[in-house]
Design an enzyme around this catalytic site. Structure first.
Site, PDB file in Angstrom:
ATOM      1  N   GLU A   1    -103.683   5.792 -27.755  1.00 33.84           N
ATOM      2  CA  GLU A   1    -102.668   5.686 -28.801  1.00 33.84           C
ATOM      3  C   GLU A   1    -101.726   4.518 -28.550  1.00 33.84           C
ATOM      4  O   GLU A   1    -101.328   4.285 -27.407  1.00 33.84           O
ATOM      5  CB  GLU A   1    -101.861   6.995 -28.852  1.00 33.84           C
ATOM      6  CG  GLU A   1    -100.814   7.025 -29.958  1.00 33.84           C
ATOM      7  CD  GLU A   1     -99.963   8.293 -29.903  1.00 33.84           C
ATOM      8  OE1 GLU A   1    -100.133   9.154 -30.777  1.00 33.84           O
ATOM      9  OE2 GLU A   1     -99.134   8.419 -28.991  1.00 33.84           O
TER      10      GLU A   1
ATOM     11  N   TYR B   1     -98.523   2.039 -36.186  1.00 29.97           N
ATOM     12  CA  TYR B   1     -99.047   3.094 -35.298  1.00 29.97           C
ATOM     13  C   TYR B   1    -100.572   3.069 -35.360  1.00 29.97           C
ATOM     14  O   TYR B   1    -101.144   2.906 -36.452  1.00 29.97           O
ATOM     15  CB  TYR B   1     -98.546   4.468 -35.765  1.00 29.97           C
ATOM     16  CG  TYR B   1     -99.222   5.625 -35.071  1.00 29.97           C
ATOM     17  CD1 TYR B   1     -98.685   6.191 -33.918  1.00 29.97           C
ATOM     18  CD2 TYR B   1    -100.439   6.135 -35.551  1.00 29.97           C
ATOM     19  CE1 TYR B   1     -99.324   7.235 -33.268  1.00 29.97           C
ATOM     20  CE2 TYR B   1    -101.084   7.175 -34.908  1.00 29.97           C
ATOM     21  CZ  TYR B   1    -100.516   7.715 -33.762  1.00 29.97           C
ATOM     22  OH  TYR B   1    -101.153   8.742 -33.111  1.00 29.97           O
TER      23      TYR B   1
END
Ligand code: GDP
Ligand code: MN
Length: 394
Positions: A189, A101
């Site tokens: 993101e 992530y």
């Protein structure tokens, strides 16, 4: 402005982040053609401005034309948490060894960009932050110095990235920071940022929000804002000068003033309800504006009951009542607010509230329930929404 995944990936690619080749399509035949072009196996992905598409069935792998056709057909038109799928992204499927992530966002309280990285990617990152905060590396960046390669390497290694991909992850973080900075994003993101069996680091998903106030500097991005990135109801609301945000639930909320609407959402949630929207009709709402607001709320098919919470100041409650009566007259019996339709709980308080309540009582509108306090209104609307659901199920 939020970007769809494939638009975010286009920005990523422009800044050197590795992404898969793909095509955006709007029907099954084009999806099949796109799959042919990018080569099987492909992944077919719903393009909606909401996360959790995978769990909702909006992300599917297809090994051949039959599967591509089937998945494209199923995903198009699907409702994902209140967002209808009108577009698909078809890309060549990646082999995944690991899911990481990475994100960059503006930390307003620190007045600095914040980079986050975790080797626990692919899943709900809020959960990682809550349960195993040590697995989420958070580093502020000096906005004047920018992100150095050394810092990027440090983030990757203290996050626990595999030794052989630390350079690759650092490259991805540097590119993501460049996206965030140069595109005037508020959020960039990647979840998951994958490592392939060939040890390539690649963005498999993209979530990018651009700063609306900086859009004038990005004519290409500005062009994206015209249609697909906005909920049609939100777009209409903007044109009419009211603030509307679509939410997941089934209770329509209308108030005047952002603070009042926010506390109304809280009170409804505490009463066990789930708001379908945030609608702030603003100060000085006149009858016309209220009528438009009612129409906006009823556009959302998920709405089972509406809570009207008005605190009169500059806004006069008698004007609000007139707007509501006008809206009912226009939409008419047989319309959604007609008898047997959507119940409205109305709480009027403040300037000219007595007159407002008198007007409403005289109009004898079907399905309108007065309430004295906010708590009473919330409890009523939650019960009515539950009743509507039970009625629909029966
Ligand atoms: P989200 O659910 O909306 O976050 O959508 P994502 O794009 O993140 O996809 C959800 C999940 O689908 C990912 O975490 C992957 O596990 C899986 N997935 C997506 N693309 C691929 C792919 O190309 N290959 C494989 N094997 N899995 C994929
Ligand atoms: Mn994702």
């Amino acid at each position: 402005m939020d970007l769809l995944e494939y638009q975010g990936k286009q920005l990523f690619a422009r800044h050197g982040l590795r992404v898969s080749q793909g095509r955006a399509v709007a029907n099954v035949e084009d999806a099949v053609t796109a799959a042919q072009e990018v080569g099987y196996p492909v992944v077919i992905k719903a393009q909606v401005l909401i996360g959790g598409r995978g769990k909702a069935g909006g992300v599917k792998l297809a090994a051949d034309e039959g599967e591509a056709r089937e998945h494209a057909g199923n995903i198009l038109g699907m409702d994902i948490h209140g967002h209808t799928v009108r577009k698909l992204w078809v890309e060549h499927a990646s082999d995944i060894a690991t899911e990481y992530y990475a994100s960059v966002l503006l930390d307003r309280s620190a007045k600095k960009p914040l980079i986050m990285f975790s080797v626990e990617g692919g899943v709900d990152i809020e959960e990682v932050a809550e349960r195993t905060p040590e697995k989420l590396v958070r580093r502020h960046v000096d906005p004047l110095e920018g992100l150095s390669r050394q810092e990027a390497v440090e983030i990757a290694s203290s996050g626990g990235a595999d030794a052989d991909v630390i350079d690759g992850v650092a490259d991805a973080l540097l590119a993501l920071y460049e996206v965030w900075l140069q595109e005037d994003a508020t959020l960039a993101e990647i979840n998951p940022l994958i490592v392939t069996p060939a040890r390539e680091v690649k963005a498999l998903d993209a979530k990018v929000s651009l700063d609306d106030n900086a859009l004038y500097r990005h004519p290409e991005s500005q062009a994206l804002s015209d249609s697909e990135n906005e909920d049609p109801i939100e777009r209409r609301a903007k044109e009419q000068g009211v603030q509307y945000v679509k939410l997941d639930g089934d209770i329509g909320i209308l108030g005047n003033g952002a603070g009042l609407v926010m506390s109304t959402l809280d009170v409804v949630a505490r009463a066990g309800g789930s708001p379908a929207n945030f609608l702030d009709a603003g100060g000085g709402s006149d009858a016309e504006k209220i009528k438009q607001a009612v129409e906006l709320i009823l556009e959302n098919d998920a709405v089972k009951a509406v809570l009207f919470n008005i605190f009169g100041g500059i806004t006069r409650c008698d004007e609000v009542a007139r707007g509501l009566i006008a809206a009912f007259a226009e939409i008419g019996v047989g319309g959604k607010s007609g008898a047997g339709g959507i119940p409205f709980v109305v709480r009027l308080d403040g300037t000219n509230d007595v007159e407002g309540r008198r007007l409403l009582a005289e109009a004898e509108l079907p399905n309108v329930y007065p309430a004295q306090t906010m708590n009473e209104a919330a409890e009523k609307v939650v019960a009515l929404a539950a009743g509507q659901r039970a009625g629909a199920a029966a």
